[in-house]
Design a protein around this motif. Structure first.
Motif, short mmCIF file in Angstrom:
data_model
loop_
_atom_site.label_atom_id
_atom_site.label_comp_id
_atom_site.label_asym_id
_atom_site.label_seq_id
_atom_site.Cartn_x
_atom_site.Cartn_y
_atom_site.Cartn_z
N PRO A 62 0.81 -1.22 0.00
CA PRO A 62 0.00 0.00 0.00
C PRO A 62 0.85 1.27 0.00
O PRO A 62 1.79 1.39 0.79
CB PRO A 62 -0.80 -0.11 1.30
CG PRO A 62 -0.82 -1.56 1.61
CD PRO A 62 0.48 -2.11 1.12
N ASN A 80 -4.89 -11.13 1.13
CA ASN A 80 -5.81 -10.02 1.41
C ASN A 80 -6.34 -10.08 2.83
O ASN A 80 -6.47 -9.06 3.50
CB ASN A 80 -6.97 -10.01 0.41
CG ASN A 80 -6.56 -9.54 -0.96
OD1 ASN A 80 -5.54 -8.87 -1.12
ND2 ASN A 80 -7.32 -9.93 -1.96
N ASP A 130 -3.64 -9.01 5.27
CA ASP A 130 -3.52 -7.55 5.24
C ASP A 130 -4.61 -6.90 6.07
O ASP A 130 -4.37 -5.95 6.81
CB ASP A 130 -3.59 -7.02 3.80
CG ASP A 130 -2.34 -7.30 3.00
OD1 ASP A 130 -1.32 -7.69 3.61
OD2 ASP A 130 -2.38 -7.13 1.77
N GLU A 131 -5.83 -7.41 5.94
CA GLU A 131 -6.97 -6.86 6.68
C GLU A 131 -6.78 -7.05 8.19
O GLU A 131 -7.02 -6.13 8.98
CB GLU A 131 -8.27 -7.54 6.22
CG GLU A 131 -9.51 -7.01 6.88
CD GLU A 131 -9.83 -5.59 6.47
OE1 GLU A 131 -10.40 -4.86 7.30
OE2 GLU A 131 -9.51 -5.20 5.33
N TYR A 158 -3.21 3.21 -1.96
CA TYR A 158 -3.59 2.28 -3.01
C TYR A 158 -2.69 1.05 -3.01
O TYR A 158 -1.53 1.11 -2.61
CB TYR A 158 -3.49 2.96 -4.38
CG TYR A 158 -4.39 4.15 -4.49
CD1 TYR A 158 -5.69 4.02 -4.93
CD2 TYR A 158 -3.92 5.42 -4.15
CE1 TYR A 158 -6.53 5.13 -5.02
CE2 TYR A 158 -4.75 6.52 -4.24
CZ TYR A 158 -6.04 6.38 -4.67
OH TYR A 158 -6.86 7.46 -4.75
N ARG A 159 -3.25 -0.05 -3.50
CA ARG A 159 -2.48 -1.28 -3.67
C ARG A 159 -3.00 -1.97 -4.93
O ARG A 159 -4.20 -1.91 -5.22
CB ARG A 159 -2.67 -2.20 -2.47
CG ARG A 159 -1.79 -3.46 -2.57
CD ARG A 159 -2.04 -4.39 -1.44
NE ARG A 159 -3.40 -4.91 -1.61
CZ ARG A 159 -4.08 -5.49 -0.65
NH1 ARG A 159 -3.59 -5.62 0.55
NH2 ARG A 159 -5.30 -5.94 -0.87
N HIS A 167 -6.92 0.97 -0.89
CA HIS A 167 -6.65 0.00 0.17
C HIS A 167 -7.10 0.52 1.53
O HIS A 167 -7.65 -0.22 2.33
CB HIS A 167 -5.16 -0.32 0.19
CG HIS A 167 -4.75 -1.23 1.29
ND1 HIS A 167 -5.08 -2.57 1.31
CD2 HIS A 167 -4.05 -1.00 2.42
CE1 HIS A 167 -4.58 -3.12 2.41
NE2 HIS A 167 -3.97 -2.19 3.10
N ASP A 168 -6.86 1.82 1.78
CA ASP A 168 -7.15 2.36 3.10
C ASP A 168 -7.16 3.88 3.02
O ASP A 168 -6.74 4.47 2.02
CB ASP A 168 -6.06 1.90 4.08
CG ASP A 168 -6.49 1.96 5.54
OD1 ASP A 168 -7.64 2.35 5.81
OD2 ASP A 168 -5.67 1.62 6.40
N ASN A 220 -4.43 -4.66 -7.36
CA ASN A 220 -5.47 -5.66 -7.16
C ASN A 220 -5.12 -6.98 -7.83
O ASN A 220 -5.82 -7.96 -7.67
CB ASN A 220 -6.79 -5.12 -7.72
CG ASN A 220 -7.99 -5.78 -7.12
OD1 ASN A 220 -7.97 -6.19 -5.98
ND2 ASN A 220 -9.05 -5.88 -7.90
N ARG A 269 -4.07 -4.62 9.40
CA ARG A 269 -4.55 -3.25 9.44
C ARG A 269 -5.45 -3.05 10.66
O ARG A 269 -5.36 -2.06 11.37
CB ARG A 269 -5.28 -2.90 8.15
CG ARG A 269 -5.63 -1.42 8.06
CD ARG A 269 -6.13 -1.00 6.71
NE ARG A 269 -7.37 -1.63 6.38
CZ ARG A 269 -7.59 -2.37 5.31
NH1 ARG A 269 -6.62 -2.60 4.46
NH2 ARG A 269 -8.76 -2.89 5.06
N LYS A 276 -6.54 -0.72 -6.45
CA LYS A 276 -7.72 -0.43 -5.63
C LYS A 276 -7.33 0.45 -4.44
O LYS A 276 -6.17 0.44 -4.00
CB LYS A 276 -8.39 -1.70 -5.15
CG LYS A 276 -7.63 -2.46 -4.10
CD LYS A 276 -8.46 -3.63 -3.63
CE LYS A 276 -7.79 -4.30 -2.44
NZ LYS A 276 -8.62 -5.35 -1.87
#
Length: 111
Positions: free
Chosen positions: A25, A99, A102-103, A72-73, A58-59, A75, A106, A56
């Motif tokens: 990201p 994914n 990563d979630e 952005y990261r 990302h955050d 996709n 975060r 996409k």
């Protein structure tokens, strides 16, 4: 998006470099600095890549100045081109496991 459209997006100057750099990201400013791309051009390219669903949002973390920034990261993990029976494009998406990790990371870092 069709194969021809993906090829056109990837053919635009800086788009492949932005996708490569966005394996982790990054904000538009970070991408601009890292790739030596003018910031306005970087934003246009990010919009093209997100419209093509190759990149996409990302955050939206808080910056040091307490403002929301977009991070952005990419996709996709890979783009495969084939020339048998005409031009074909296959997008290899990032793995669902990666994914999810990563979630989780975060969520933990926000606590």
């Amino acid at each position: 998006m069709g194969s021809d459209d993906i090829i056109e997006v990837l053919g635009n100057k800086y788009n492949a470099e932005i996708l490569s750099a966005a394996s982790e990201p990054k904000s538009a400013q970070e991408l601009s600095n890292e790739l030596n791309v003018p910031i306005a051009t970087c934003y246009r390219r990010i919009n093209e890549l997100t419209d093509a669903e190759l990149l996409k949002l990302h955050d939206r973390p808080l910056s040091d100045e307490h403002r929301r920034i977009k991070v952005y990261r990419r996709n996709v993990q890979a783009v495969h081109l084939t020339f048998e029976n005409g031009l074909g494009v296959e997008l290899e998406e990032r793995s669902k496991v990666k994914n999810k990790l990563d979630e989780v990371w975060r969520t933990m870092s926000e606590s």
